[in-house]
Design an enzyme around this catalytic site. Structure first.
Site, PDB file in Angstrom:
ATOM      1  N   GLU A 279       0.853  -1.200   0.000  1.00  0.00           N
ATOM      2  CA  GLU A 279       0.000   0.000   0.000  1.00  0.00           C
ATOM      3  C   GLU A 279       0.878   1.235   0.000  1.00  0.00           C
ATOM      4  O   GLU A 279       1.862   1.315   0.751  1.00  0.00           O
ATOM      5  CB  GLU A 279      -0.913   0.024   1.229  1.00  0.00           C
ATOM      6  CG  GLU A 279      -1.756   1.297   1.346  1.00  0.00           C
ATOM      7  CD  GLU A 279      -2.717   1.261   2.531  1.00  0.00           C
ATOM      8  OE1 GLU A 279      -3.131   0.140   2.929  1.00  0.00           O
ATOM      9  OE2 GLU A 279      -3.058   2.344   3.060  1.00  0.00           O
TER      10      GLU A 279
ATOM     11  N   GLU B 136      -2.933  11.103   2.596  1.00  0.00           N
ATOM     12  CA  GLU B 136      -3.938  10.699   3.570  1.00  0.00           C
ATOM     13  C   GLU B 136      -4.039  11.819   4.595  1.00  0.00           C
ATOM     14  O   GLU B 136      -3.029  12.390   5.010  1.00  0.00           O
ATOM     15  CB  GLU B 136      -3.545   9.384   4.236  1.00  0.00           C
ATOM     16  CG  GLU B 136      -4.586   8.847   5.201  1.00  0.00           C
ATOM     17  CD  GLU B 136      -4.168   7.509   5.795  1.00  0.00           C
ATOM     18  OE1 GLU B 136      -5.052   6.687   6.052  1.00  0.00           O
ATOM     19  OE2 GLU B 136      -2.952   7.302   6.006  1.00  0.00           O
TER      20      GLU B 136
END
Length: 314
Positions: A190, A195
């Site tokens: 990932e 984010e």
């Protein structure tokens, strides 16, 4: 540049006014001459700005041998391109509060909009007494959208770029990230190019461990206030990943957020999840394990994406 052009316009009129007066030319002609000079100024300005834009694009994406291989500029109205984007549906991960549905993602005014809404509708998967968090909630209190290119598009190595803005109110958890096409999470790898939650901007990279569903994280974070930018959340910013055979580098507005060499990212079985194609995800989550409480936030809230682009070396 304007100063130079204004001086040129002034000199043009000054150098011609004596001729015009001597020839008893009407004042209207002098005015027309001035307008022509001003028009020349603005034509020059337009071309100068276009040229500057080309130079900027080249300097940021054309150097180091990168070439544009795919982009979505979202220059349409209505639903995103179904030949590229697929959707997650329902309650998906991290005990998040939102129910994902495709209706909350749409293109408008040249942008992809992911809109989070506060609602109160029945959970179609509700089961009284269930121990599963996805089915023991009787009501859906928030909706949003999560899009990905898993079915249609994936890339191995390259420069991934997004220009976007999002609200930083409590409970919001937007992301721009990638997942590997092979192996279950987290052994597929990932990369969180962007984010955000709880006043922090994060840049994360994760690979697998000996425990299923437990990741080894390489994570950096910064408080939004540390960027010293007024109205940060009201402005568009550019996130970028440079990923090659040696390392992964994550940036926001050309500020390096994280850098990890690929030789540090092997799974326990010896595979490297970053030596395979990855696909892109765009989502706006609410609450859950990391997002914080959305109770005091006024909805709807938007995550607006101007473009997503992928470059690769020739």
């Amino acid at each position: 540049m304007y100063a130079i052009l204004d001086a040129w316009t002034y000199l043009y009129i000054k150098s011609n006014i004596r001729v015009l007066i001597d020839k008893k030319v009407e004042a209207g002609f002098l005015w027309q001459s001035y307008l022509r000079a001003m028009l020349n100024r603005y034509i020059f300005t337009v071309f100068a700005l276009l040229f500057a834009g080309v130079l900027y694009s080249f300097s940021h994406n054309g150097k180091d041998g990168y070439k544009l291989v795919w982009a979505d500029e979202f220059n349409k109205e209505g639903a995103p391109d179904s030949s590229v984007w697929s959707y997650e549906k329902g309650f998906v991960r991290n005990h998040e509060d939102q129910w994902y549905r495709s209706e909350n993602a749409y293109c408008k005014d040249g942008k992809l909009v992911i809109e989070a809404k506060r609602v109160h509708i029945p959970n179609p998967n509700y089961k009284e007494g269930s121990s599963n968090w996805k089915s023991n909630r009787q009501w859906i209190n928030y909706t949003s959208a999560s899009l990905n290119t898993r079915v249609h598009k994936s890339w191995q190595y390259g420069r991934f770029v997004m220009r976007a803005r999002f609200d930083t109110s409590g409970g919001l958890w937007p992301a721009f990230w990638t997942l590997g096409v092979s192996k279950p999470w987290p052994s597929n790898g990932e990369i969180d190019i962007m984010e955000y939650y709880r006043e922090h901007l994060l840049a994360n990279i994760a690979c697998g461990t000996n425990k299923p569903s437990v990741a080894k994280w390489y994570s950096n974070r910064r408080l939004i206030s540390s960027f010293n930018t007024k109205d940060w959340s009201n402005k568009f910013h550019v996130w970028r990943m440079d990923w090659d055979k040696k390392e992964i580098r994550l940036y926001v507005d050309d500020i390096l957020m994280n850098k990890v060499p690929l030789d540090s990212l092997y799974n326990p079985d010896g595979s490297n999840p970053f030596m395979q194609p990855h696909y892109i995800l765009l989502n706006l989550a609410i609450g859950g394990d990391n997002g914080g409480s959305p109770d005091e936030t006024i909805f709807p809230k938007r995550y607006e994406i101007d473009y997503v682009r992928v470059y690769q070396k020739e």
